[in-house]
Design a protein around this motif. Structure first.
Motif, mmCIF file in Angstrom:
data_model
loop_
_atom_site.group_PDB
_atom_site.id
_atom_site.type_symbol
_atom_site.label_atom_id
_atom_site.label_comp_id
_atom_site.label_asym_id
_atom_site.label_seq_id
_atom_site.Cartn_x
_atom_site.Cartn_y
_atom_site.Cartn_z
ATOM 1 N N ALA A 1 0.944 -1.338 -0.070
ATOM 2 C CA ALA A 1 -0.031 -0.051 0.214
ATOM 3 C C ALA A 1 0.846 1.122 0.141
ATOM 4 O O ALA A 1 0.527 2.353 -0.722
ATOM 5 C CB ALA A 1 -0.967 0.028 1.456
ATOM 6 N N ILE A 2 1.799 1.322 0.843
ATOM 7 C CA ILE A 2 2.939 2.334 0.867
ATOM 8 C C ILE A 2 3.651 2.691 -0.603
ATOM 9 O O ILE A 2 3.653 3.776 -0.961
ATOM 10 C CB ILE A 2 3.910 2.166 2.040
ATOM 11 C CG1 ILE A 2 3.084 2.531 3.081
ATOM 12 C CG2 ILE A 2 5.078 3.467 1.840
ATOM 13 C CD1 ILE A 2 3.998 2.197 4.539
ATOM 14 N N GLN B 1 3.158 5.874 -2.627
ATOM 15 C CA GLN B 1 4.165 6.719 -3.318
ATOM 16 C C GLN B 1 4.256 6.980 -4.974
ATOM 17 O O GLN B 1 4.699 7.894 -5.299
ATOM 18 C CB GLN B 1 5.402 6.298 -2.753
ATOM 19 C CG GLN B 1 5.726 6.406 -1.142
ATOM 20 C CD GLN B 1 6.628 5.718 -0.511
ATOM 21 O OE1 GLN B 1 7.019 4.456 -1.104
ATOM 22 N NE2 GLN B 1 7.365 5.995 0.287
ATOM 23 N N GLN B 2 3.762 5.938 -5.408
ATOM 24 C CA GLN B 2 3.548 5.961 -6.944
ATOM 25 C C GLN B 2 2.659 6.755 -7.428
ATOM 26 O O GLN B 2 2.774 7.647 -8.425
ATOM 27 C CB GLN B 2 3.774 4.491 -7.497
ATOM 28 C CG GLN B 2 3.433 4.354 -8.955
ATOM 29 C CD GLN B 2 3.153 3.067 -9.382
ATOM 30 O OE1 GLN B 2 2.573 2.212 -8.653
ATOM 31 N NE2 GLN B 2 3.043 2.803 -10.632
ATOM 32 N N VAL B 3 1.433 6.771 -6.808
ATOM 33 C CA VAL B 3 0.282 7.569 -7.573
ATOM 34 C C VAL B 3 -0.124 8.851 -6.854
ATOM 35 O O VAL B 3 -0.762 9.586 -7.344
ATOM 36 C CB VAL B 3 -1.080 6.594 -7.751
ATOM 37 C CG1 VAL B 3 -0.801 5.403 -8.166
ATOM 38 C CG2 VAL B 3 -1.413 6.268 -6.249
ATOM 39 N N GLY C 1 -6.195 1.942 -6.117
ATOM 40 C CA GLY C 1 -5.609 0.765 -5.784
ATOM 41 C C GLY C 1 -4.787 0.879 -4.467
ATOM 42 O O GLY C 1 -4.161 -0.024 -4.283
ATOM 43 N N VAL C 2 -4.606 2.085 -3.893
ATOM 44 C CA VAL C 2 -3.653 2.090 -2.698
ATOM 45 C C VAL C 2 -4.214 1.309 -1.578
ATOM 46 O O VAL C 2 -3.433 0.677 -0.732
ATOM 47 C CB VAL C 2 -3.579 3.593 -2.168
ATOM 48 C CG1 VAL C 2 -2.753 3.739 -1.030
ATOM 49 C CG2 VAL C 2 -3.084 4.532 -3.362
ATOM 50 N N ILE D 1 -3.274 12.627 -0.508
ATOM 51 C CA ILE D 1 -2.789 12.413 0.834
ATOM 52 C C ILE D 1 -2.492 13.800 1.533
ATOM 53 O O ILE D 1 -1.330 14.501 0.924
ATOM 54 C CB ILE D 1 -1.423 11.352 0.874
ATOM 55 C CG1 ILE D 1 -2.099 10.079 0.388
ATOM 56 C CG2 ILE D 1 -0.743 11.364 2.456
ATOM 57 C CD1 ILE D 1 -0.759 9.211 0.354
ATOM 58 N N ALA D 2 -3.162 13.968 2.659
ATOM 59 C CA ALA D 2 -2.879 15.272 3.378
ATOM 60 C C ALA D 2 -1.581 15.016 4.414
ATOM 61 O O ALA D 2 -1.119 15.877 4.484
ATOM 62 C CB ALA D 2 -4.132 15.560 4.290
ATOM 63 N N HIS D 3 -1.508 13.848 4.803
ATOM 64 C CA HIS D 3 -0.341 13.340 5.662
ATOM 65 C C HIS D 3 -0.160 12.043 5.618
ATOM 66 O O HIS D 3 -1.038 11.264 5.917
ATOM 67 C CB HIS D 3 -0.628 14.069 7.123
ATOM 68 C CG HIS D 3 0.488 13.811 8.232
ATOM 69 N ND1 HIS D 3 1.594 14.661 8.080
ATOM 70 C CD2 HIS D 3 0.515 12.860 8.985
ATOM 71 C CE1 HIS D 3 2.311 14.244 8.959
ATOM 72 N NE2 HIS D 3 1.833 13.267 9.642
ATOM 73 N N PRO D 4 1.189 11.645 5.368
ATOM 74 C CA PRO D 4 1.356 10.041 5.547
ATOM 75 C C PRO D 4 1.531 9.735 6.988
ATOM 76 O O PRO D 4 1.882 10.549 7.708
ATOM 77 C CB PRO D 4 2.774 10.009 4.698
ATOM 78 C CG PRO D 4 3.293 11.272 4.877
ATOM 79 C CD PRO D 4 2.256 12.365 5.035
#
Length: 472
Positions: A34-35, A39-41, A163-164, A48-51
């Motif tokens: 998922a990570i 990072q890819q998309v 797909g994340v 993403i507001a915050h990872p």
């Protein structure tokens, strides 16, 4: 086994959890996939507001229980805190705000075994049906990067469509689960008022208009998640009627022959885009082929837009006044979006009698809908009056009058379920010639999520959508 992304994305959350239980994969492996996908998309979709990557890795290394043990998830940046993470509500006025503890919904999601890997984007205070903010920029639709992923849960829908993760937390105050689900070709269920916790330190949002749940790729994930997290928070003034059995049981049985009403006069007044009209007619035929009765009905929404506006405006003004007092400095108008500023001014000028009248209008609407449901089990509309909006068309940074006009033309059908408290769902049953999803909305009786889910499962089997994925 070591899971590839293509293997990962072939499963819904229920399927991924089953792999973990069987020992075929670990929670840590799911989180890493998922990570890597995030990072890819995320650069093109900006969802993403915050990872929370490090936190997710640490959580996935510990023993996890629950029906979705080990499945990656996201929490929306609106009223739902994650301990130690930013909670900005999509607003520059809250930049730097850090949550001290998990909210009730976050606690329940964790108890279900879900692993938050990020905070998803929201427009300022969830006020729009697109997800665009000065703080984070525009969140884009994986099906067409020139278009919005919807709002206000547009970060959630973009992440799931890309797909994340197979499902993501979302909230709905006027369509904010159903609209992004429709824009991104996903399933979006708004629960009944009082079915799930809606935020931190409160039991209602916008005077009872809001709901909190999720956007999913599969119907069974929505049903099983509802079983896992349902229950009004302590002290709630509104408690949803008990479900008829579990939601998971509902999707295992075919629905009885349903009476489904289409408010043709309302739809004609809304000036439907031809693609949305075609989608509605197509689904009406599908429902008839499945044995359900579909006919025209009358639905009057007059006066409700004004009631909604004054209610949301007053609550937004109160939120900013409270925040200004808490930080010891009033919120300045240049800290918020142009449309938000106009709403705050309206809210501060509103009389108490206007709020009472608005609440009365919502109660009258609920009575009218209950009367309509004596004849019809469900009400059917397109989720939106137009295909997914181009970026900038319904953004809070616009001139307030042009924004209001664009909003009304784009999203005239979803707010009624918030005003009455009824459950509603957007089902991805149609794609137009451009390859854009067109969602279809069903509104059910208060407390009857089981009826909606049973029909959704039947529709999913008759016209599958899980295999449909955008190419990024």
């Amino acid at each position: 086994m070591s899971l590839t992304f293509e293997e990962y994305v072939r499963h819904d959350a229920t399927g991924l959890a089953a792999l973990v239980r069987a020992g075929a994969v670990t929670a840590a492996e799911l989180v890493e996939v998922a990570i890597a996908r995030a990072q890819q998309v995320n650069p093109p979709i900006n969802a993403i507001a915050h990872p929370l990557f490090d936190e997710a890795r640490a959580a996935s290394a510990l023993p996890i229980t629950g029906p979705f043990a080990g499945v990656p998830f996201s929490i929306k940046d609106l009223n739902h805190p994650v301990a130690g993470a930013p909670l900005t509500h999509g607003s520059r006025a809250f930049a730097g705000n850090i949550a001290a503890e998990d909210g009730e919904a976050t606690t329940r999601f964790r108890a279900a075994g879900l692993v938050p890997i990020c905070i998803s984007t929201s427009p300022e205070f969830g006020l729009s049906v697109t997800t665009e903010s000065t703080l984070f920029g525009a969140t884009r639709n994986p099906w067409d990067l020139s278009r919005s992923s919807g709002g206000s849960s547009g970060g959630a829908s973009a992440l799931v469509a890309a797909g994340v993760m197979p499902m993501a937390h979302a909230t709905d105050g006027g369509g904010s689960i159903r609209v992004p689900a429709a824009c991104c070709g996903l399933f979006g269920l708004k629960p009944s008022r009082g079915r799930t916790p809606i935020g931190y330190g409160r039991t209602e949002g916008w005077g009872g208009l809001t709901a909190s749940f999720a956007i999913t790729r599969s119907v069974r994930d929505a049903a099983r998640l509802l079983d896992a997290v349902a229950g009004a928070p302590a002290g709630a003034r509104s408690v949803a009627p008990s479900l008829a059995g579990s939601a998971s049981e509902a999707i295992e049985r075919a629905p009885a022959r349903l009476r489904i009403g289409i408010p043709r006069q309302l739809l004609a007044a809304a000036n439907l885009h031809p693609d949305c009209a075609a989608a509605l007619d197509d689904v009406a035929r599908l429902l008839s082929d499945l044995g359900h009765g579909v006919e025209e009905c009358q639905l009057d929404l007059s006066g409700l837009a004004e009631a909604m506006t004054v209610t949301v405006a007053a609550h937004t003004a109160a939120l900013l006044d409270s925040h200004g007092a808490a930080r010891g400095k009033p919120v300045e108008m240049d800290e918020i979006e142009q449309v938000t500023a106009a709403l705050v001014a309206l809210g501060r000028a509103a009389a108490a009698t206007q709020l009472i009248a608005a609440d009365g209008a919502f109660q009258q609407a609920a009575i009218r809908m209950a009367e309509l449901h004596q004849r019809f089990d469900l009400i059917l509309t397109p989720t939106l009056a137009q295909p997914p909006a181009p970026i900038g068309e319904v953004a809070l940074m616009r001139d307030p009058l042009s924004y209001a006009s664009a909003f009304a033309a784009y999203c005239p059908f979803t707010a009624i379920a918030n005003q009455t408290g009824q459950p509603a769902m957007s089902v991805p049953l149609h794609w137009n010639a451009e390859g854009l999803p067109i969602g279809i909305q069903f509104i059910g009786r208060l407390g009857e999520e089981a009826v909606l889910l049973s029909l959704a499962a039947e529709l999913e089997q008759a016209r599958p959508w899980f295999h449909r994925r955008p190419v990024l």
